[in-house]
Design an enzyme around this catalytic site. Structure first.
Site, mmCIF file in Angstrom:
data_model
loop_
_atom_site.group_PDB
_atom_site.id
_atom_site.type_symbol
_atom_site.label_atom_id
_atom_site.label_comp_id
_atom_site.label_asym_id
_atom_site.label_seq_id
_atom_site.Cartn_x
_atom_site.Cartn_y
_atom_site.Cartn_z
ATOM 1 N N LEU A 84 17.841 56.795 7.377
ATOM 2 C CA LEU A 84 18.478 55.502 7.092
ATOM 3 C C LEU A 84 19.983 55.628 7.215
ATOM 4 O O LEU A 84 20.554 56.660 6.871
ATOM 5 C CB LEU A 84 18.165 55.066 5.660
ATOM 6 N N GLU A 114 14.177 47.974 -2.611
ATOM 7 C CA GLU A 114 13.450 49.044 -3.309
ATOM 8 C C GLU A 114 14.414 50.083 -3.848
ATOM 9 O O GLU A 114 15.485 50.273 -3.272
ATOM 10 C CB GLU A 114 12.518 49.756 -2.302
ATOM 11 N N LYS A 116 15.922 53.705 -4.144
ATOM 12 C CA LYS A 116 15.911 54.867 -3.245
ATOM 13 C C LYS A 116 15.684 56.100 -4.098
ATOM 14 O O LYS A 116 16.564 56.543 -4.835
ATOM 15 C CB LYS A 116 17.233 54.969 -2.485
ATOM 16 N N GLU A 173 8.010 59.352 -1.057
ATOM 17 C CA GLU A 173 8.911 60.355 -1.607
ATOM 18 C C GLU A 173 8.220 61.116 -2.733
ATOM 19 O O GLU A 173 7.659 60.514 -3.648
ATOM 20 C CB GLU A 173 10.152 59.624 -2.159
ATOM 21 N N LYS A 290 15.381 46.378 3.328
ATOM 22 C CA LYS A 290 14.648 46.370 4.597
ATOM 23 C C LYS A 290 14.327 44.919 4.952
ATOM 24 O O LYS A 290 13.817 44.187 4.090
ATOM 25 C CB LYS A 290 13.326 47.135 4.450
ATOM 26 N N LYS A 314 24.081 53.259 -1.443
ATOM 27 C CA LYS A 314 24.088 54.414 -2.343
ATOM 28 C C LYS A 314 24.970 54.190 -3.577
ATOM 29 O O LYS A 314 26.042 53.592 -3.491
ATOM 30 C CB LYS A 314 24.604 55.657 -1.599
ATOM 31 N N CYS A 408 39.173 86.058 -31.075
ATOM 32 C CA CYS A 408 39.489 84.645 -30.929
ATOM 33 C C CYS A 408 40.784 84.484 -30.124
ATOM 34 O O CYS A 408 41.803 85.086 -30.475
ATOM 35 C CB CYS A 408 39.660 84.000 -32.302
ATOM 36 N N CYS A 432 42.749 80.228 -38.510
ATOM 37 C CA CYS A 432 42.628 79.934 -37.075
ATOM 38 C C CYS A 432 43.127 78.515 -36.808
ATOM 39 O O CYS A 432 42.591 77.554 -37.352
ATOM 40 C CB CYS A 432 41.184 80.070 -36.626
HETATM 41 S S1 IVH Z 1 12.606 53.974 4.106
HETATM 42 C C1 IVH Z 1 12.844 53.753 8.454
HETATM 43 N N1 IVH Z 1 12.523 53.583 1.509
HETATM 44 O O1 IVH Z 1 15.640 58.186 1.813
HETATM 45 C C2 IVH Z 1 12.903 53.851 6.968
HETATM 46 N N2 IVH Z 1 13.308 55.672 2.312
HETATM 47 O O2 IVH Z 1 17.997 58.412 3.475
HETATM 48 C C3 IVH Z 1 12.692 55.223 6.471
HETATM 49 N N3 IVH Z 1 13.893 57.270 0.512
HETATM 50 O O3 IVH Z 1 14.097 59.905 4.478
HETATM 51 C C4 IVH Z 1 12.880 55.397 5.041
HETATM 52 N N4 IVH Z 1 13.352 55.961 -1.160
HETATM 53 O O4 IVH Z 1 13.212 60.250 2.094
HETATM 54 C C5 IVH Z 1 12.828 54.428 2.496
HETATM 55 N N5 IVH Z 1 12.341 53.134 -0.765
HETATM 56 C C6 IVH Z 1 12.652 53.960 0.231
HETATM 57 C C7 IVH Z 1 13.127 55.271 -0.041
HETATM 58 C C8 IVH Z 1 13.466 56.091 1.037
HETATM 59 C C9 IVH Z 1 13.805 57.167 -0.808
HETATM 60 C C10 IVH Z 1 14.394 58.451 1.239
HETATM 61 C C11 IVH Z 1 13.504 58.910 2.368
HETATM 62 C C12 IVH Z 1 14.336 58.829 3.595
HETATM 63 C C13 IVH Z 1 15.719 58.898 3.030
HETATM 64 C C14 IVH Z 1 16.717 58.253 3.967
#
Ligand code: IVH
Length: 694
Positions: A84, A114, A116, A173, A290, A314, A408, A432
């Site tokens: 990503l 979602e 991460k 994950e 997404k 992030k 000390c 002290c």
């Molecule tokens: S989607 C094409 N969804 O983040 C989309 N990835 O930095 C592929 N990850 O390799 C990933 N939570 O290991 C997606 N809700 C989530 C995620 C997620 C964690 C991780 C995953 C990916 C990495 C990318």
């Protein structure tokens, strides 16, 4: 052939256990107690052992294989596992959304949003509903076969529900929940083994174990967030629809997955998840947006290896690498001496960090941190920054381990380490500087010299301004100096002076307690005052112990026996540890000077003859009170026993004559029973008091 009834029972048990696994590990909503689950599991295992012909690779008993694999086999992903793009700011998110709106020619785009999850990407391949392979992402095209360890993860179903497509690759994950991570490290610490650095490394390291039994011992979990190859052309029209199907097949999907509209909706989700992230049981490092419609995802396509239709937003990184410049030694208010990491300043968790706590020298040794090392610094939310580990590959060849100090750094007094404790402490006490504030506060506390108005803030000011070094200096303060302090004024100064004046007239037990000698609490101070009657007698008895603590007399069996016969040890509550504390306090000429100055400042108490020859029918007896009495408080009972000449002690030892146990008595009663010491209940106590009444 096995009996058909048995085969049915085995199938039934597997179904039932799968259902419980799903409710416990996927839905987080178990319906039976653990013990009942264990019973079902045990029954299944026994039947399978007795009838090997009924064995099946997807039985819940077969998660953990018995033999480690040799090397990891390579697995070519049927569809590549993508990565990503990242966004670190609101502007980057708005750019991402604007680009998509431009390309599609629509606005108000719906996104699947979602968390991460911070773990390790895994692809699970199910054929005919059965888990046949699990693979890491690798380079996206070719990963490693980790079926043997992923099978041990209880939230990964070995079988999907009957309506799942014939072929389905699930992407998701693997992560380690925080509670499991902490429990694992607690155990590792207790055993002196290496700790896991963070949940993400822990998950990655566990999945890449060759021995599935080791992986099974690590508390891992799994969340699904997408699919790869699938025998059905289309599971749904939207990504959120796909996730709903995955959930329906029995796969764990984050309950936080949602949909949002446009950049504003995405940013609101980011805020909401960010605010709650500490309450989650696992680490997330951001959120993922997404485009929800799958036909739009296709239209948008990819740039290099990342989709145009998704982005990771992030959180500021909570971990960063930096250099450990030095390990300094800090002395706390209670005398605890702790190592502090001085770091090359680094931006982490939204702030610049240049110091981090190392807790104690054991931890420093366990983490093997040396000045010059590249270290991982963590600052999560409001938590104080800590050094979680170092990068062995980057250690300079000349890096030297830091030895714990023996003196000390503030006052040069010897450092002492309590048995069984990781903390080392300065024995300097009153002299002290680092401990002065705490010493002042304690001296002034209600049960000590009871100097009202001398709280934390004033104690800090007096020490910081250099007005007070030891408690003896309190009696040299004058009105003009005090009135100039922050938030003081003349009225408060007068009040404090009056309080100081009052404190001069005290009692030996309060005074002894107020000196803040470690392990000399109120009960011990009282026992010492009663026993010796005067400060000089106590000091003499303490100094008489010099041979034992200077190494002159060996503390072997004979030495310990001799020590036990010393006057100081005859006092209830005083054993070798407290005796050593008293000796070390009184032998220090600086402490003796403080005592002399306090006395010449007029601090005084009624001196008594030693209580050794105490009179009364219970003279010479030592009593311990424990539990709750119905008709009087323990203090009242103690006073009546003392009036009959008994000594009241705080802990049970061989010297205890008898124990009075009320209701809910705990460890003291147990100890008395263990040592065979007579125990009186309340009724017996009343009888004893009555017998000596009048
Ligand atoms: S989607 C094409 N969804 O983040 C989309 N990835 O930095 C592929 N990850 O390799 C990933 N939570 O290991 C997606 N809700 C989530 C995620 C997620 C964690 C991780 C995953 C990916 C990495 C990318």
């Amino acid at each position: 052939m096995a009996d058909p009834a048995l085969a049915r029972r085995v199938a039934e048990l597997r179904e039932e256990i799968r259902g419980h696994d799903h409710r416990y590990h996927v839905l987080d909503a178990p319906t039976i107690p653990d013990a009942e689950y264990d019973r079902l599991f045990h029954e299944l295992r026994q039947l399978e052992e007795a009838h090997p012909e009924l064995a099946a690779p997807d039985s819940p008993t077969r998660r953990v294989g018995a033999t480690p694999i040799g090397e990891f086999a390579s697995v070519r992903h049927a569809r590549p596992m993508l990565s990503l793009g990242n966004a670190f700011s609101e502007a980057e998110v708005r750019d991402f959304v604007a680009r998509i709106e431009d390309m599609l020619g629509f606005d108000a785009i719906v996104f699947s949003v979602e968390p991460k999850i911070d773990g390790l990407a895994i692809s699970l391949r199910f054929e005919e509903g059965r888990l046949v392979r699990a693979a890491t992402r690798g380079d996206g095209e070719i990963g490693e076969d980790v079926t043997h360890t992923v099978r041990t993860i209880r939230s990964v179903p070995l079988r999907l529900s009957a309506d799942a497509p014939a072929l389905l690759e699930v992407r998701g994950e693997v992560y380690m929940p925080r509670a499991g991570f902490e429990a694992y490290n607690r155990r590792a610490r207790e055993r002196g083994e290496k700790e896991l650095v963070n949940p993400r490394n822990a998950a990655a390291g566990s999945v890449r174990q060759q021995d599935p039994r080791l992986a099974a011992a690590r508390p891992l979990a799994f969340f699904a967030y997408g699919i790869g190859e699938c025998s059905l052309a289309r599971l749904a029209d939207t990504h959120s629809g796909v996730l709903a199907h995955l959930r329906g097949y029995g796969l764990p999907v984050s309950a936080l997955a949602d949909t949002a509209i446009g950049a504003d909706g995405c940013l609101a989700y980011f805020e909401r998840i960010g605010a709650d992230r500490r309450k989650l049981g696992y680490d997330i490092d951001g959120v993922v947006y997404k485009v929800d419609r799958l036909d739009w995802q296709e239209e948008l396509g990819f740039v290099s290896r990342a989709p145009r239709w998704a982005i990771a937003h992030k959180f500021p990184a909570e971990e960063a690498l930096t250099r450990l410049l030095a390990v300094d030694v800090q002395v706390g208010r209670t005398g605890a001496v702790t190592p502090v990491a001085r770091l090359e300043p680094v931006f982490v968790g939204g702030a610049t960090v240049s110091n981090a706590t190392l807790h104690n020298f054991d931890e420093l040794a366990r983490k093997d941190l040396r000045p010059g090392d590249t270290v991982i610094v963590r600052r999560a939310g409001d938590v104080i920054p800590e050094v979680v580990g170092m990068v062995p590959e980057r250690r300079p060849p000349d890096a030297r381990a830091v030895e714990p100090p023996t003196q000390c750094p503030q006052c040069g007094s010897p450092l002492l380490r309590d048995e069984g404790e990781a903390v080392i402490r300065c024995s300097g006490g009153l002299v002290c500087p680092a401990q002065r504030k705490e010493a002042l506060r304690h001296y002034a506390s209600r049960r000590a010299l009871d100097i009202e108005g001398l709280g934390d803030k004033l104690a800090d000011q007096l020490v910081d301004a250099g007005l007070v070094e030891t408690v003896a200096d309190l009696y040299t303060l004058d009105r003009a100096t005090l009135a100039k302090l922050d938030r003081m004024g003349e009225r408060s100064a007068d009040k404090l002076l009056a309080q100081l004046e009052q404190s001069r007239d005290t009692r030996l037990e309060r005074f002894l307690y107020g000196l803040g000698i470690r392990d000399v609490g109120e009960a011990t101070a009282k026992a010492l005052a009663r026993h010796f009657g005067s400060l000089d007698a106590l000091v003499d008895a303490s100094l008489a112990l010099a041979p034992y603590f200077t190494g002159e007399a060996a503390l072997d069996a004979a030495g310990r026996k001799a020590l036990a016969g010393e006057a100081l040890i005859q006092v209830p509550d005083v054993g070798p540890v407290v005796a050593e504390r008293l000796y070390r306090f009184f032998v220090d000429p600086r402490n003796r000077e403080v005592l002399a100055r306090l006395r010449s400042a007029g601090v005084h108490w009624p001196e008594q003859a030693p209580a050794a020859g105490a009179q009364g029918p219970l003279a010479g007896q030592t009593v311990v009170l424990t539990g709750t009495l119905a008709g009087m408080t323990r203090e009242q009972a103690g006073a009546r026993l003392e009036a009959l000449g008994a000594k009241v002690a705080g802990s049970v030892s061989k010297k205890t004559s008898f124990v009075v146990a009320g209701s809910e008595a705990g460890s003291k009663l147990a100890k008395a029973t263990e040592l065979g010491i007579p125990v009186l209940d309340e009724e017996a106590l009343l009888a004893l008091l009555a017998a000596h009444a009048g």
